[in-house]
Design a protein around this motif. Sequence first.
Motif, mmCIF file in Angstrom:
data_model
loop_
_atom_site.group_PDB
_atom_site.id
_atom_site.type_symbol
_atom_site.label_atom_id
_atom_site.label_comp_id
_atom_site.label_asym_id
_atom_site.label_seq_id
_atom_site.Cartn_x
_atom_site.Cartn_y
_atom_site.Cartn_z
ATOM 1 N N ALA A 112 0.817 -1.220 0.000
ATOM 2 C CA ALA A 112 0.000 0.000 0.000
ATOM 3 C C ALA A 112 0.848 1.266 0.000
ATOM 4 C CB ALA A 112 -0.944 -0.005 1.195
ATOM 5 N N ASP A 113 2.070 1.180 0.556
ATOM 6 C CA ASP A 113 2.924 2.371 0.571
ATOM 7 C C ASP A 113 3.688 2.550 -0.733
ATOM 8 O OD1 ASP A 113 4.730 0.270 0.874
ATOM 9 O OD2 ASP A 113 5.927 1.298 2.392
ATOM 10 N N ALA A 114 3.533 1.614 -1.658
ATOM 11 C CA ALA A 114 4.232 1.685 -2.939
ATOM 12 C C ALA A 114 3.260 1.753 -4.111
ATOM 13 C CB ALA A 114 5.148 0.467 -3.098
ATOM 14 N N TYR A 115 2.012 2.090 -3.844
ATOM 15 C CA TYR A 115 0.994 2.062 -4.879
ATOM 16 C C TYR A 115 -0.042 3.133 -4.578
ATOM 17 C CZ TYR A 115 -2.305 -0.223 -8.128
ATOM 18 O OH TYR A 115 -3.145 -0.521 -9.167
ATOM 19 N N GLY A 116 -0.456 3.857 -5.588
ATOM 20 C CA GLY A 116 -1.473 4.863 -5.372
ATOM 21 C C GLY A 116 -1.922 5.502 -6.666
ATOM 22 N N PHE A 117 -2.767 6.488 -6.529
ATOM 23 C CA PHE A 117 -3.241 7.272 -7.665
ATOM 24 C C PHE A 117 -3.550 8.669 -7.179
ATOM 25 C CE2 PHE A 117 -7.022 5.582 -5.730
ATOM 26 C CZ PHE A 117 -7.990 6.568 -5.886
ATOM 27 N N GLY A 118 -3.614 9.606 -8.091
ATOM 28 C CA GLY A 118 -3.924 10.983 -7.728
ATOM 29 C C GLY A 118 -2.888 11.625 -6.819
ATOM 30 N N GLY A 119 -1.664 11.101 -6.842
ATOM 31 C CA GLY A 119 -0.589 11.684 -6.052
ATOM 32 C C GLY A 119 -0.545 11.237 -4.599
ATOM 33 N N ARG A 120 -1.365 10.250 -4.228
ATOM 34 C CA ARG A 120 -1.371 9.752 -2.851
ATOM 35 C C ARG A 120 -1.302 8.229 -2.845
ATOM 36 N NH1 ARG A 120 -6.671 11.756 -1.115
ATOM 37 N NH2 ARG A 120 -6.334 10.713 0.854
ATOM 38 N N THR A 121 -0.584 7.703 -1.876
ATOM 39 C CA THR A 121 -0.495 6.243 -1.753
ATOM 40 C C THR A 121 -1.788 5.699 -1.156
ATOM 41 O OG1 THR A 121 0.410 6.215 0.490
ATOM 42 C CG2 THR A 121 2.011 6.359 -1.356
ATOM 43 N N GLN A 122 -1.995 4.412 -1.358
ATOM 44 C CA GLN A 122 -3.145 3.754 -0.749
ATOM 45 C C GLN A 122 -2.992 3.718 0.770
ATOM 46 O OE1 GLN A 122 -5.157 4.348 -3.140
ATOM 47 N NE2 GLN A 122 -6.241 2.449 -2.671
ATOM 48 N N GLU A 123 -1.759 3.594 1.253
ATOM 49 C CA GLU A 123 -1.529 3.610 2.696
ATOM 50 C C GLU A 123 -1.965 4.954 3.282
ATOM 51 O OE1 GLU A 123 1.848 2.034 5.573
ATOM 52 O OE2 GLU A 123 2.553 3.666 4.290
ATOM 53 N N ARG A 124 -1.627 6.060 2.630
ATOM 54 C CA ARG A 124 -2.023 7.388 3.104
ATOM 55 C C ARG A 124 -3.542 7.495 3.146
ATOM 56 N NH1 ARG A 124 -0.808 10.198 6.600
ATOM 57 N NH2 ARG A 124 1.311 9.652 6.011
ATOM 58 N N ARG A 125 -4.223 7.008 2.128
ATOM 59 C CA ARG A 125 -5.688 7.041 2.104
ATOM 60 C C ARG A 125 -6.257 6.251 3.279
ATOM 61 N NH1 ARG A 125 -4.618 7.667 -3.261
ATOM 62 N NH2 ARG A 125 -5.964 9.152 -4.300
ATOM 63 N N PHE A 126 -5.668 5.077 3.553
ATOM 64 C CA PHE A 126 -6.124 4.239 4.663
ATOM 65 C C PHE A 126 -5.944 4.982 5.987
ATOM 66 C CE2 PHE A 126 -5.051 1.172 8.029
ATOM 67 C CZ PHE A 126 -6.223 0.429 8.051
ATOM 68 N N ILE A 127 -4.785 5.578 6.200
ATOM 69 C CA ILE A 127 -4.501 6.299 7.448
ATOM 70 C C ILE A 127 -5.468 7.465 7.619
ATOM 71 C CG2 ILE A 127 -2.812 7.802 8.595
ATOM 72 C CD1 ILE A 127 -0.631 5.924 7.344
ATOM 73 N N GLU A 128 -5.683 8.225 6.557
ATOM 74 C CA GLU A 128 -6.552 9.399 6.645
ATOM 75 C C GLU A 128 -8.017 9.029 6.868
ATOM 76 O OE1 GLU A 128 -5.619 11.589 3.099
ATOM 77 O OE2 GLU A 128 -3.697 12.280 3.919
ATOM 78 N N ALA A 129 -8.420 7.845 6.452
ATOM 79 C CA ALA A 129 -9.811 7.418 6.600
ATOM 80 C C ALA A 129 -10.108 6.843 7.982
ATOM 81 C CB ALA A 129 -10.153 6.380 5.528
ATOM 82 N N ARG A 130 -9.066 6.490 8.727
ATOM 83 C CA ARG A 130 -9.255 5.889 10.053
ATOM 84 C C ARG A 130 -9.527 6.964 11.087
ATOM 85 N NH1 ARG A 130 -4.356 2.209 11.546
ATOM 86 N NH2 ARG A 130 -5.468 2.326 13.488
ATOM 87 N N PRO A 131 -10.534 6.732 11.927
ATOM 88 C CA PRO A 131 -10.759 7.685 13.018
ATOM 89 C C PRO A 131 -9.657 7.495 14.073
ATOM 90 C CG PRO A 131 -12.315 5.874 13.151
ATOM 91 C CD PRO A 131 -11.511 5.686 11.871
ATOM 92 N N LEU A 132 -9.312 8.570 14.729
ATOM 93 C CA LEU A 132 -8.332 8.479 15.813
ATOM 94 C C LEU A 132 -8.936 7.740 16.986
ATOM 95 C CD1 LEU A 132 -6.835 12.084 15.724
ATOM 96 C CD2 LEU A 132 -5.743 9.966 14.973
ATOM 97 N N PRO A 133 -8.174 6.865 17.626
ATOM 98 C CA PRO A 133 -8.728 6.149 18.782
ATOM 99 C C PRO A 133 -8.980 7.115 19.939
ATOM 100 C CG PRO A 133 -6.396 5.632 18.483
ATOM 101 C CD PRO A 133 -6.814 6.495 17.322
ATOM 102 N N ALA A 134 -10.005 6.810 20.687
ATOM 103 C CA ALA A 134 -10.321 7.640 21.863
ATOM 104 C C ALA A 134 -9.240 7.426 22.925
ATOM 105 C CB ALA A 134 -11.690 7.268 22.400
ATOM 106 N N VAL A 135 -8.832 8.500 23.546
ATOM 107 C CA VAL A 135 -7.863 8.431 24.629
ATOM 108 C C VAL A 135 -8.637 8.473 25.945
ATOM 109 C CG1 VAL A 135 -5.901 9.551 25.716
ATOM 110 C CG2 VAL A 135 -6.124 9.568 23.227
ATOM 111 N N PRO A 136 -8.524 7.435 26.781
ATOM 112 C CA PRO A 136 -9.267 7.416 28.036
ATOM 113 C C PRO A 136 -8.921 8.629 28.899
ATOM 114 C CG PRO A 136 -8.200 5.290 27.631
ATOM 115 C CD PRO A 136 -7.723 6.242 26.596
ATOM 116 N N GLY A 137 -9.921 9.280 29.464
ATOM 117 C CA GLY A 137 -9.730 10.399 30.352
ATOM 118 C C GLY A 137 -9.335 11.695 29.675
ATOM 119 N N ALA A 138 -9.420 11.771 28.328
ATOM 120 C CA ALA A 138 -8.999 12.962 27.603
ATOM 121 C C ALA A 138 -10.144 13.931 27.368
ATOM 122 C CB ALA A 138 -8.358 12.584 26.281
ATOM 123 N N ASP A 139 -11.325 13.650 27.913
ATOM 124 C CA ASP A 139 -12.472 14.526 27.666
ATOM 125 C C ASP A 139 -12.332 15.790 28.363
ATOM 126 O OD1 ASP A 139 -13.611 12.669 26.000
ATOM 127 O OD2 ASP A 139 -14.744 11.739 27.610
#
Length: 139
Positions: A112-139
Motif C-alpha cells: 500500500a505504501d508503494a501504490y497509489g493514484f492521484g498523487g497519494r499512496t493507498q496507505e495514506r488514504r487508509f490512514i486518513e480514513a481511520r478515526p483516531l482512537p479515543a484516549v481514556p480520560g482525555a475529555d
Amino acid sequence: MPIITVRYATSHEVRPEDVASAASAASTSFLRKRADLTAVIAEPVDQSRWFIAGKSLAEHALASFWLEIRIVEGTSTKEERERFITGIFEAMGQLLGPLHHESYVHVHEVRADAYGFGGRTQERRFIEARPLPAVPGAD
C-alpha cells in the motif's frame, strides 16, 4: 483502484472497450474492486506476432490473452484471486473465441505504501480514513 493491462489476439474483430469492460467487471465481481476506480488498458495484438511453442496464434488457429492486474496486498483472498483467474479466462474465451491454454493472468499484489493514484499512496488514504482512537480520560 486496480490498473489492468490486457493484451489479446484473435482472428475476429473485438472492440477494446468490450475487453476493458469484461476485465473491469471481473475485478469488481471476483476481487471486490470499485468499478469507478478501475483503469484498463486493452491492447490488441496481431495473431501473426504472438507465438506459442514456435508457432503463431494464426497457425494455431486460436486466440490468446495476457492480463495483468495490480491490487493492494492483502485486499483479496486466495479464493477470490482463483475465482478471478477462472472468471476472466471464461470471459475472454467468450469474447475472443477458443483460447490457447497458454493464456495468462497475473495478479500483482503490491504494498500500500508503494501504490497509489492521484498523487497519494493507498496507505495514506487508509490512514486518513481511520478515526483516531479515543484516549481514556482525555475529555
